[in-house]
Enzyme design. Structure first.
Site, mmCIF file in Angstrom:
data_model
loop_
_atom_site.group_PDB
_atom_site.id
_atom_site.type_symbol
_atom_site.label_atom_id
_atom_site.label_comp_id
_atom_site.label_asym_id
_atom_site.label_seq_id
_atom_site.Cartn_x
_atom_site.Cartn_y
_atom_site.Cartn_z
ATOM 1 N N ASP A 191 12.928 0.413 6.229
ATOM 2 C CA ASP A 191 11.623 0.180 5.192
ATOM 3 C C ASP A 191 10.422 -0.695 5.688
ATOM 4 O O ASP A 191 10.490 -1.474 5.284
ATOM 5 C CB ASP A 191 12.161 -0.212 3.892
ATOM 6 C CG ASP A 191 10.631 -0.717 2.585
ATOM 7 O OD1 ASP A 191 10.088 0.028 2.995
ATOM 8 O OD2 ASP A 191 11.266 -0.784 1.297
ATOM 9 N N TYR B 252 8.459 1.595 -8.945
ATOM 10 C CA TYR B 252 7.333 1.418 -9.591
ATOM 11 C C TYR B 252 6.768 1.293 -10.323
ATOM 12 O O TYR B 252 6.694 1.495 -11.236
ATOM 13 C CB TYR B 252 6.417 2.274 -7.895
ATOM 14 C CG TYR B 252 6.928 2.308 -6.385
ATOM 15 C CD1 TYR B 252 6.442 1.200 -6.065
ATOM 16 C CD2 TYR B 252 7.625 3.120 -5.911
ATOM 17 C CE1 TYR B 252 7.130 1.538 -4.538
ATOM 18 C CE2 TYR B 252 8.351 3.687 -4.931
ATOM 19 C CZ TYR B 252 7.628 2.165 -3.496
ATOM 20 O OH TYR B 252 7.765 2.307 -2.530
HETATM 21 P P1 NAD Z 1 4.651 -3.891 -3.917
HETATM 22 O O1 NAD Z 1 4.910 -2.777 -3.987
HETATM 23 O O2 NAD Z 1 6.097 -3.914 -3.509
HETATM 24 O O3 NAD Z 1 4.669 -5.055 -4.994
HETATM 25 C C1 NAD Z 1 3.454 -4.208 -5.831
HETATM 26 C C2 NAD Z 1 3.191 -5.514 -6.559
HETATM 27 O O4 NAD Z 1 2.187 -5.109 -7.791
HETATM 28 C C3 NAD Z 1 4.092 -4.200 -8.015
HETATM 29 O O5 NAD Z 1 5.654 -5.224 -7.919
HETATM 30 C C4 NAD Z 1 4.208 -4.040 -9.339
HETATM 31 O O6 NAD Z 1 4.464 -4.050 -10.660
HETATM 32 C C5 NAD Z 1 2.804 -4.852 -8.563
HETATM 33 N N1 NAD Z 1 1.190 -4.557 -9.429
HETATM 34 C C6 NAD Z 1 0.741 -2.649 -9.916
HETATM 35 N N2 NAD Z 1 -0.124 -2.806 -9.946
HETATM 36 C C7 NAD Z 1 -0.321 -3.880 -11.074
HETATM 37 C C8 NAD Z 1 -1.844 -4.635 -12.212
HETATM 38 N N3 NAD Z 1 -2.383 -4.117 -12.564
HETATM 39 N N4 NAD Z 1 -0.739 -6.643 -12.645
HETATM 40 C C9 NAD Z 1 -0.039 -7.116 -11.824
HETATM 41 N N5 NAD Z 1 0.577 -6.389 -10.856
HETATM 42 C C10 NAD Z 1 0.003 -4.946 -10.818
HETATM 43 O O7 NAD Z 1 4.346 -4.080 -2.786
HETATM 44 P P2 NAD Z 1 4.201 -5.250 -1.907
HETATM 45 O O8 NAD Z 1 4.155 -3.980 -0.513
HETATM 46 O O9 NAD Z 1 4.553 -6.161 -1.813
HETATM 47 O O10 NAD Z 1 2.131 -4.903 -0.838
HETATM 48 C C11 NAD Z 1 1.570 -5.486 -2.486
HETATM 49 C C12 NAD Z 1 -0.319 -5.004 -1.290
HETATM 50 O O11 NAD Z 1 0.365 -5.958 0.099
HETATM 51 C C13 NAD Z 1 0.255 -3.902 -1.514
HETATM 52 O O12 NAD Z 1 -1.719 -3.308 -1.029
HETATM 53 C C14 NAD Z 1 0.764 -3.853 0.414
HETATM 54 O O13 NAD Z 1 -0.628 -2.445 0.958
HETATM 55 C C15 NAD Z 1 -0.263 -4.687 0.665
HETATM 56 N N6 NAD Z 1 0.405 -5.748 2.446
HETATM 57 C C16 NAD Z 1 -0.951 -6.369 3.124
HETATM 58 C C17 NAD Z 1 -0.480 -6.842 4.489
HETATM 59 C C18 NAD Z 1 -1.625 -7.530 4.748
HETATM 60 O O14 NAD Z 1 -1.541 -7.776 6.209
HETATM 61 N N7 NAD Z 1 -2.756 -7.691 4.219
HETATM 62 C C19 NAD Z 1 0.289 -6.745 4.399
HETATM 63 C C20 NAD Z 1 1.412 -6.059 4.448
HETATM 64 C C21 NAD Z 1 1.469 -5.434 2.738
#
Ligand code: NAD
Length: 370
Positions: A125, A223
Protein backbone atom coordinates in the site's frame (compact mmCIF):
# COMPACT_ATOMS: atom_id res chain seq x y z
CA UNK A 1 12.06 -10.74 -18.48
CA UNK A 2 13.39 -7.20 -18.49
CA UNK A 3 12.37 -4.42 -16.09
CA UNK A 4 13.31 -0.78 -16.72
CA UNK A 5 13.42 1.81 -13.93
CA UNK A 6 12.85 5.29 -15.32
CA UNK A 7 14.23 8.52 -13.84
CA UNK A 8 11.58 10.69 -12.22
CA UNK A 9 10.78 14.20 -13.53
CA UNK A 10 12.59 17.35 -12.39
CA UNK A 11 11.68 18.21 -8.77
CA UNK A 12 11.00 14.59 -7.74
CA UNK A 13 13.76 13.19 -5.52
CA UNK A 14 12.53 9.64 -5.07
CA UNK A 15 13.36 6.61 -7.19
CA UNK A 16 11.00 3.64 -7.63
CA UNK A 17 13.50 0.88 -6.74
CA UNK A 18 16.77 1.00 -4.78
CA UNK A 19 19.80 -1.27 -5.30
CA UNK A 20 18.57 -3.58 -2.48
CA UNK A 21 15.40 -4.21 -4.57
CA UNK A 22 17.32 -4.62 -7.84
CA UNK A 23 19.52 -7.22 -6.17
CA UNK A 24 16.41 -9.24 -5.23
CA UNK A 25 15.02 -9.02 -8.79
CA UNK A 26 18.33 -10.10 -10.32
CA UNK A 27 18.33 -13.11 -7.97
CA UNK A 28 14.87 -13.99 -9.39
CA UNK A 29 16.40 -14.09 -12.89
CA UNK A 30 15.06 -10.69 -14.00
CA UNK A 31 17.25 -8.33 -16.06
CA UNK A 32 17.01 -4.81 -14.63
CA UNK A 33 17.89 -1.63 -16.51
CA UNK A 34 18.14 1.65 -14.61
CA UNK A 35 18.03 5.01 -16.36
CA UNK A 36 21.32 6.81 -15.77
CA UNK A 37 21.29 8.99 -12.61
CA UNK A 38 17.77 7.80 -11.65
CA UNK A 39 18.88 7.32 -8.02
CA UNK A 40 21.02 10.44 -7.62
CA UNK A 41 18.48 12.53 -5.68
CA UNK A 42 17.88 9.57 -3.36
CA UNK A 43 21.62 9.48 -2.62
CA UNK A 44 22.23 6.41 -4.82
CA UNK A 45 24.90 6.40 -7.54
CA UNK A 46 24.76 4.46 -10.82
CA UNK A 47 27.64 2.23 -9.62
CA UNK A 48 25.57 0.98 -6.67
CA UNK A 49 22.99 -0.44 -9.08
CA UNK A 50 25.74 -1.98 -11.21
CA UNK A 51 27.33 -3.61 -8.12
CA UNK A 52 24.13 -5.62 -7.51
CA UNK A 53 23.71 -6.68 -11.15
CA UNK A 54 21.67 -3.77 -12.58
CA UNK A 55 22.54 -2.22 -15.96
CA UNK A 56 22.66 1.53 -16.52
CA UNK A 57 21.30 2.82 -19.82
CA UNK A 58 19.60 5.78 -21.51
CA UNK A 59 15.85 6.36 -21.36
CA UNK A 60 15.52 5.77 -25.12
CA UNK A 61 17.18 2.33 -24.94
CA UNK A 62 15.24 1.30 -21.85
CA UNK A 63 11.93 2.23 -23.47
CA UNK A 64 12.80 -0.11 -26.34
CA UNK A 65 14.32 -3.00 -24.38
CA UNK A 66 12.24 -3.35 -21.20
CA UNK A 67 9.06 -5.42 -20.94
CA UNK A 68 7.91 -3.66 -17.77
CA UNK A 69 8.58 0.05 -17.22
CA UNK A 70 8.51 1.36 -13.68
CA UNK A 71 8.17 4.87 -12.37
CA UNK A 72 6.65 6.60 -9.33
CA UNK A 73 5.08 9.57 -11.12
CA UNK A 74 2.76 8.93 -14.08
CA UNK A 75 4.71 8.43 -17.33
CA UNK A 76 4.69 11.32 -19.80
CA UNK A 77 2.88 10.53 -23.05
CA UNK A 78 6.36 10.52 -24.69
CA UNK A 79 7.39 7.63 -22.43
CA UNK A 80 4.49 5.41 -23.45
CA UNK A 81 5.37 2.64 -25.90
CA UNK A 82 2.67 0.60 -27.64
CA UNK A 83 1.87 -2.76 -26.01
CA UNK A 84 4.26 -2.49 -23.00
CA UNK A 85 3.53 -2.92 -19.30
CA UNK A 86 3.78 0.13 -17.00
CA UNK A 87 3.68 0.35 -13.22
CA UNK A 88 3.37 3.81 -11.64
CA UNK A 89 1.04 6.04 -9.66
CA UNK A 90 -1.26 6.99 -12.55
CA UNK A 91 -3.73 8.76 -10.25
CA UNK A 92 -6.33 7.55 -12.77
CA UNK A 93 -9.42 8.93 -11.03
CA UNK A 94 -8.03 12.43 -11.64
CA UNK A 95 -6.03 11.70 -14.81
CA UNK A 96 -8.56 10.45 -17.34
CA UNK A 97 -6.69 11.58 -20.48
CA UNK A 98 -3.61 9.51 -19.65
CA UNK A 99 -5.75 6.43 -18.99
CA UNK A 100 -7.42 6.91 -22.38
CA UNK A 101 -4.02 7.24 -24.14
CA UNK A 102 -2.80 4.06 -22.41
CA UNK A 103 -5.94 2.21 -23.50
CA UNK A 104 -5.55 3.35 -27.13
CA UNK A 105 -1.89 2.26 -27.15
CA UNK A 106 -2.82 -1.22 -25.90
CA UNK A 107 -0.73 -0.67 -22.77
CA UNK A 108 -1.12 -2.83 -19.68
CA UNK A 109 -1.00 -0.31 -16.87
CA UNK A 110 -0.95 -0.95 -13.14
CA UNK A 111 -1.64 2.01 -10.89
CA UNK A 112 -0.30 1.39 -7.41
CA UNK A 113 -2.48 4.08 -5.82
CA UNK A 114 -5.56 2.00 -6.67
CA UNK A 115 -4.56 -1.04 -4.65
CA UNK A 116 -7.35 -2.45 -2.52
CA UNK A 117 -7.11 -1.82 1.23
CA UNK A 118 -6.99 -5.37 2.61
CA UNK A 119 -4.76 -7.24 5.01
CA UNK A 120 -2.99 -9.00 2.10
CA UNK A 121 -2.44 -5.73 0.21
CA UNK A 122 -1.12 -3.85 3.25
CA UNK A 123 2.52 -4.57 2.43
CA UNK A 124 1.99 -3.06 -1.07
CA UNK A 125 0.00 0.00 0.00
CA UNK A 126 2.09 2.89 -1.30
CA UNK A 127 -0.59 5.45 -0.42
CA UNK A 128 -0.29 4.51 3.24
CA UNK A 129 3.49 4.54 3.28
CA UNK A 130 3.68 7.91 1.49
CA UNK A 131 0.90 9.38 3.69
CA UNK A 132 2.89 8.34 6.78
CA UNK A 133 5.78 10.44 5.51
CA UNK A 134 3.50 13.35 4.62
CA UNK A 135 1.86 13.40 8.07
CA UNK A 136 5.26 13.41 9.77
CA UNK A 137 6.85 16.01 7.49
CA UNK A 138 3.80 18.30 7.63
CA UNK A 139 4.13 18.61 11.39
CA UNK A 140 7.88 19.22 11.19
CA UNK A 141 7.34 21.93 8.58
CA UNK A 142 4.65 23.54 10.74
CA UNK A 143 6.98 23.47 13.76
CA UNK A 144 9.69 25.13 11.64
CA UNK A 145 7.44 27.88 10.36
CA UNK A 146 5.51 28.61 13.57
CA UNK A 147 6.87 31.60 15.52
CA UNK A 148 6.16 29.68 18.76
CA UNK A 149 7.45 26.58 20.53
CA UNK A 150 5.49 23.33 20.23
CA UNK A 151 6.21 22.06 23.80
CA UNK A 152 5.45 23.77 27.06
CA UNK A 153 8.44 25.35 28.80
CA UNK A 154 8.71 26.52 32.37
CA UNK A 155 11.84 28.61 32.52
CA UNK A 156 13.30 31.47 34.53
CA UNK A 157 12.13 33.69 31.65
CA UNK A 158 8.54 32.66 32.18
CA UNK A 159 6.16 29.92 31.14
CA UNK A 160 5.61 29.10 27.47
CA UNK A 161 2.26 27.49 26.74
CA UNK A 162 2.25 24.47 24.40
CA UNK A 163 1.15 24.98 20.80
CA UNK A 164 -2.38 23.92 19.90
CA UNK A 165 -2.69 21.80 16.77
CA UNK A 166 -5.91 20.99 14.99
CA UNK A 167 -5.84 17.96 12.70
CA UNK A 168 -8.61 17.46 10.14
CA UNK A 169 -8.91 13.81 9.10
CA UNK A 170 -7.46 10.92 11.09
CA UNK A 171 -6.56 8.49 8.31
CA UNK A 172 -2.96 7.44 7.72
CA UNK A 173 -1.50 10.95 7.33
CA UNK A 174 -3.62 12.38 10.13
CA UNK A 175 -2.70 9.67 12.65
CA UNK A 176 1.00 10.11 11.90
CA UNK A 177 0.56 13.89 12.28
CA UNK A 178 -1.08 13.37 15.69
CA UNK A 179 1.76 11.09 16.84
CA UNK A 180 4.46 13.52 15.64
CA UNK A 181 2.79 16.61 17.11
CA UNK A 182 2.33 14.85 20.46
CA UNK A 183 5.99 13.77 20.48
CA UNK A 184 6.92 17.42 20.05
CA UNK A 185 4.75 18.33 23.04
CA UNK A 186 1.79 20.04 21.34
CA UNK A 187 -1.82 19.82 22.47
CA UNK A 188 -3.76 18.09 19.69
CA UNK A 189 -7.44 18.23 18.69
CA UNK A 190 -8.77 16.05 15.89
CA UNK A 191 -11.82 16.09 13.60
CA UNK A 192 -12.93 13.05 11.63
CA UNK A 193 -16.27 11.78 10.42
CA UNK A 194 -15.53 8.10 11.04
CA UNK A 195 -16.35 7.17 14.62
CA UNK A 196 -14.04 4.13 14.29
CA UNK A 197 -10.96 6.34 14.57
CA UNK A 198 -11.96 7.89 17.91
CA UNK A 199 -10.11 5.22 19.94
CA UNK A 200 -6.96 5.50 17.82
CA UNK A 201 -6.94 9.29 18.14
CA UNK A 202 -7.33 9.06 21.90
CA UNK A 203 -4.66 6.37 22.26
CA UNK A 204 -2.21 8.72 20.52
CA UNK A 205 -3.05 11.48 22.99
CA UNK A 206 -5.35 13.54 20.75
CA UNK A 207 -8.78 14.94 21.71
CA UNK A 208 -11.44 13.69 19.30
CA UNK A 209 -14.13 16.17 18.30
CA UNK A 210 -17.30 14.68 16.94
CA UNK A 211 -19.66 16.28 14.41
CA UNK A 212 -23.25 15.30 15.17
CA UNK A 213 -25.21 13.67 12.33
CA UNK A 214 -22.36 12.56 10.02
CA UNK A 215 -23.11 9.76 7.57
CA UNK A 216 -21.12 6.52 7.67
CA UNK A 217 -21.35 3.50 5.39
CA UNK A 218 -20.05 0.16 6.62
CA UNK A 219 -19.83 -1.08 2.99
CA UNK A 220 -17.26 1.62 2.09
CA UNK A 221 -14.34 -0.63 3.10
CA UNK A 222 -13.32 1.49 6.08
CA UNK A 223 -13.33 4.70 4.04
CA UNK A 224 -15.37 7.82 4.73
CA UNK A 225 -18.21 8.73 2.39
CA UNK A 226 -18.95 12.16 0.98
CA UNK A 227 -21.09 14.27 3.35
CA UNK A 228 -24.10 16.39 2.49
CA UNK A 229 -23.73 20.16 2.20
CA UNK A 230 -25.56 20.56 5.50
CA UNK A 231 -23.08 18.35 7.40
CA UNK A 232 -20.10 20.08 5.79
CA UNK A 233 -21.58 23.44 6.88
CA UNK A 234 -21.95 22.12 10.43
CA UNK A 235 -18.33 20.93 10.35
CA UNK A 236 -17.14 24.29 9.03
CA UNK A 237 -18.84 26.03 11.96
CA UNK A 238 -17.42 23.63 14.53
CA UNK A 239 -13.91 23.94 13.05
CA UNK A 240 -14.32 27.73 13.01
CA UNK A 241 -14.96 27.64 16.78
CA UNK A 242 -11.74 25.69 17.41
CA UNK A 243 -9.48 27.36 14.82
CA UNK A 244 -9.30 30.71 16.64
CA UNK A 245 -7.35 29.06 19.47
CA UNK A 246 -5.15 26.87 17.23
CA UNK A 247 -1.58 27.73 16.23
CA UNK A 248 -1.45 25.09 13.50
CA UNK A 249 -4.03 23.24 11.39
CA UNK A 250 -2.97 20.13 9.47
CA UNK A 251 -5.51 19.22 6.79
CA UNK A 252 -5.78 15.60 5.65
CA UNK A 253 -9.55 15.10 5.20
CA UNK A 254 -10.30 13.21 2.02
CA UNK A 255 -12.77 10.77 0.49
CA UNK A 256 -10.90 8.68 -2.14
CA UNK A 257 -11.46 9.80 -5.73
CA UNK A 258 -13.41 12.94 -4.74
CA UNK A 259 -12.54 16.59 -4.46
CA UNK A 260 -11.34 17.33 -0.92
CA UNK A 261 -14.10 18.70 1.36
CA UNK A 262 -13.72 22.41 2.11
CA UNK A 263 -13.72 22.58 5.90
CA UNK A 264 -11.90 25.89 6.52
CA UNK A 265 -13.54 28.97 5.09
CA UNK A 266 -11.94 32.36 4.51
CA UNK A 267 -13.66 33.75 7.67
CA UNK A 268 -12.07 30.94 9.70
CA UNK A 269 -8.58 31.85 8.44
CA UNK A 270 -9.36 35.48 9.32
CA UNK A 271 -10.26 34.42 12.88
CA UNK A 272 -6.86 32.75 13.41
CA UNK A 273 -3.96 34.30 15.33
CA UNK A 274 -1.29 36.08 13.23
CA UNK A 275 1.66 33.73 12.64
CA UNK A 276 -0.53 30.60 12.60
CA UNK A 277 0.23 27.93 10.02
CA UNK A 278 -2.12 25.78 7.92
CA UNK A 279 -0.57 22.81 6.12
CA UNK A 280 -3.02 21.47 3.57
CA UNK A 281 -2.01 17.95 2.55
CA UNK A 282 -5.18 17.65 0.44
CA UNK A 283 -4.00 20.52 -1.80
CA UNK A 284 -3.73 18.42 -4.97
CA UNK A 285 -7.47 17.65 -4.87
CA UNK A 286 -8.53 21.22 -4.07
CA UNK A 287 -7.57 21.41 -0.38
CA UNK A 288 -9.54 21.44 2.88
CA UNK A 289 -8.99 25.20 3.13
CA UNK A 290 -10.80 27.55 0.78
CA UNK A 291 -7.63 29.64 0.31
CA UNK A 292 -5.17 26.80 -0.43
CA UNK A 293 -3.25 26.96 -3.72
CA UNK A 294 -1.69 23.67 -4.84
CA UNK A 295 2.11 23.69 -4.56
CA UNK A 296 2.21 27.28 -3.30
CA UNK A 297 2.41 29.07 0.03
CA UNK A 298 -0.02 31.93 0.42
CA UNK A 299 -0.44 34.41 3.26
CA UNK A 300 -3.83 35.69 4.35
CA UNK A 301 -4.03 38.08 7.33
CA UNK A 302 -0.55 36.87 8.39
CA UNK A 303 -1.67 33.23 8.42
CA UNK A 304 0.59 31.04 6.30
CA UNK A 305 -1.23 28.44 4.16
CA UNK A 306 1.11 25.81 2.70
CA UNK A 307 -0.25 23.63 -0.12
CA UNK A 308 2.70 21.33 -0.87
CA UNK A 309 1.56 18.13 -2.51
CA UNK A 310 4.74 16.07 -2.46
CA UNK A 311 6.23 15.81 1.03
CA UNK A 312 7.59 12.28 0.40
CA UNK A 313 9.98 13.76 -2.16
CA UNK A 314 11.52 15.81 0.67
CA UNK A 315 12.51 12.62 2.48
CA UNK A 316 13.68 10.68 -0.58
CA UNK A 317 15.89 8.04 1.02
CA UNK A 318 13.28 6.56 3.34
CA UNK A 319 10.45 7.36 0.92
CA UNK A 320 12.21 5.36 -1.82
CA UNK A 321 12.93 2.58 0.66
CA UNK A 322 9.27 2.31 1.64
CA UNK A 323 8.05 2.68 -1.95
CA UNK A 324 10.56 0.07 -3.15
CA UNK A 325 9.48 -2.42 -0.49
CA UNK A 326 5.78 -1.94 -1.39
CA UNK A 327 6.58 -2.27 -5.10
CA UNK A 328 8.68 -5.43 -4.62
CA UNK A 329 5.77 -7.05 -2.75
CA UNK A 330 3.51 -6.12 -5.67
CA UNK A 331 6.01 -7.43 -8.25
CA UNK A 332 6.02 -10.78 -6.46
CA UNK A 333 2.31 -11.07 -7.30
CA UNK A 334 2.93 -10.03 -10.91
CA UNK A 335 6.05 -12.11 -11.62
CA UNK A 336 6.33 -15.88 -11.27
CA UNK A 337 9.14 -17.38 -9.13
CA UNK A 338 10.84 -18.19 -12.47
CA UNK A 339 11.03 -14.45 -13.23
CA UNK A 340 8.27 -14.36 -15.89
CA UNK A 341 5.32 -11.96 -16.12
CA UNK A 342 2.27 -13.96 -15.06
CA UNK A 343 -0.83 -12.46 -13.48
CA UNK A 344 -4.39 -13.44 -12.69
CA UNK A 345 -6.94 -10.74 -13.50
CA UNK A 346 -9.29 -12.30 -10.92
CA UNK A 347 -6.80 -11.68 -8.10
CA UNK A 348 -7.98 -8.62 -6.14
CA UNK A 349 -4.45 -7.17 -6.01
CA UNK A 350 -4.31 -7.27 -9.82
CA UNK A 351 -7.93 -6.34 -10.50
CA UNK A 352 -7.78 -3.29 -8.21
CA UNK A 353 -4.58 -1.95 -9.80
CA UNK A 354 -4.88 -2.98 -13.46
CA UNK A 355 -6.20 0.08 -15.24
CA UNK A 356 -5.84 -0.79 -18.92
CA UNK A 357 -5.21 -4.15 -20.60
CA UNK A 358 -5.95 -5.56 -24.07
CA UNK A 359 -7.18 -2.16 -25.35
CA UNK A 360 -9.80 -1.87 -22.58
CA UNK A 361 -10.20 0.09 -19.36
CA UNK A 362 -10.67 -2.72 -16.87
CA UNK A 363 -11.08 -0.96 -13.59
CA UNK A 364 -14.68 -0.56 -12.46
CA UNK A 365 -13.99 2.58 -10.43
CA UNK A 366 -12.54 4.32 -13.47
CA UNK A 367 -15.16 2.97 -15.84
CA UNK A 368 -17.77 4.66 -13.67
CA UNK A 369 -16.08 7.99 -14.23
CA UNK A 370 -14.86 7.95 -17.81
P1 NAD B 1 -7.06 8.44 4.31
O1 NAD B 1 -8.17 8.06 3.39
O2 NAD B 1 -6.35 7.37 5.08
O3 NAD B 1 -7.61 9.50 5.41
C1 NAD B 1 -8.46 10.54 5.10
C2 NAD B 1 -9.29 10.80 6.37
O4 NAD B 1 -10.14 11.92 6.14
C3 NAD B 1 -10.20 9.62 6.74
O5 NAD B 1 -9.96 9.23 8.08
C4 NAD B 1 -11.60 10.17 6.56
O6 NAD B 1 -12.55 9.62 7.46
C5 NAD B 1 -11.36 11.67 6.80
N1 NAD B 1 -12.42 12.52 6.25
C6 NAD B 1 -13.04 12.44 5.05
N2 NAD B 1 -13.95 13.43 4.94
C7 NAD B 1 -13.88 14.16 6.09
C8 NAD B 1 -14.56 15.28 6.58
N3 NAD B 1 -15.53 15.89 5.88
N4 NAD B 1 -14.21 15.77 7.81
C9 NAD B 1 -13.26 15.16 8.55
N5 NAD B 1 -12.58 14.07 8.14
C10 NAD B 1 -12.90 13.58 6.93
O7 NAD B 1 -6.05 9.31 3.48
P2 NAD B 1 -4.49 9.56 3.79
O8 NAD B 1 -3.72 8.50 3.12
O9 NAD B 1 -4.31 9.83 5.24
O10 NAD B 1 -4.25 10.90 2.97
C11 NAD B 1 -4.86 12.12 3.43
C12 NAD B 1 -4.64 13.23 2.41
O11 NAD B 1 -3.24 13.51 2.31
C13 NAD B 1 -5.12 12.88 0.99
O12 NAD B 1 -5.68 14.03 0.41
C14 NAD B 1 -3.83 12.53 0.27
O13 NAD B 1 -3.91 12.74 -1.12
C15 NAD B 1 -2.90 13.51 0.93
N6 NAD B 1 -1.47 13.22 0.82
C16 NAD B 1 -0.68 14.29 0.63
C17 NAD B 1 0.67 14.14 0.53
C18 NAD B 1 1.52 15.36 0.37
O14 NAD B 1 2.72 15.25 0.25
N7 NAD B 1 0.93 16.54 0.38
C19 NAD B 1 1.24 12.85 0.58
C20 NAD B 1 0.41 11.76 0.80
C21 NAD B 1 -0.97 11.95 0.94
Amino acid sequence: MVIGILKEPEGENRVALLPENVSELVAMGVTVYVESDAGNSSCVENEQYVEVGGRIDTRENILVNADILIKINPPDPGELVEGKVYIAIFNPLHNKELVEVARRMNITSFSLDMITRSTRAQSMDILSSMATIAGYKAVLEAANKLPNFFPMFMTASGTIRPAKILILGAGVAGLQAIATARKLGAVVEVFDIRSAVREEVMSLGGRFIETVGVQEDSSAGGYAIEQTGEIIKRQQELIHDHAGKANVIICTAQVPGKKAPVLIRRETVESMQPGSVIIDLAASTGGNCELTVNNKTVFHNRVRIIGKSNYPSQMPVDASKMFGKNLMNFLKVLISPAGELSFDLEDEIISSTCITHGGKILNERINGLI
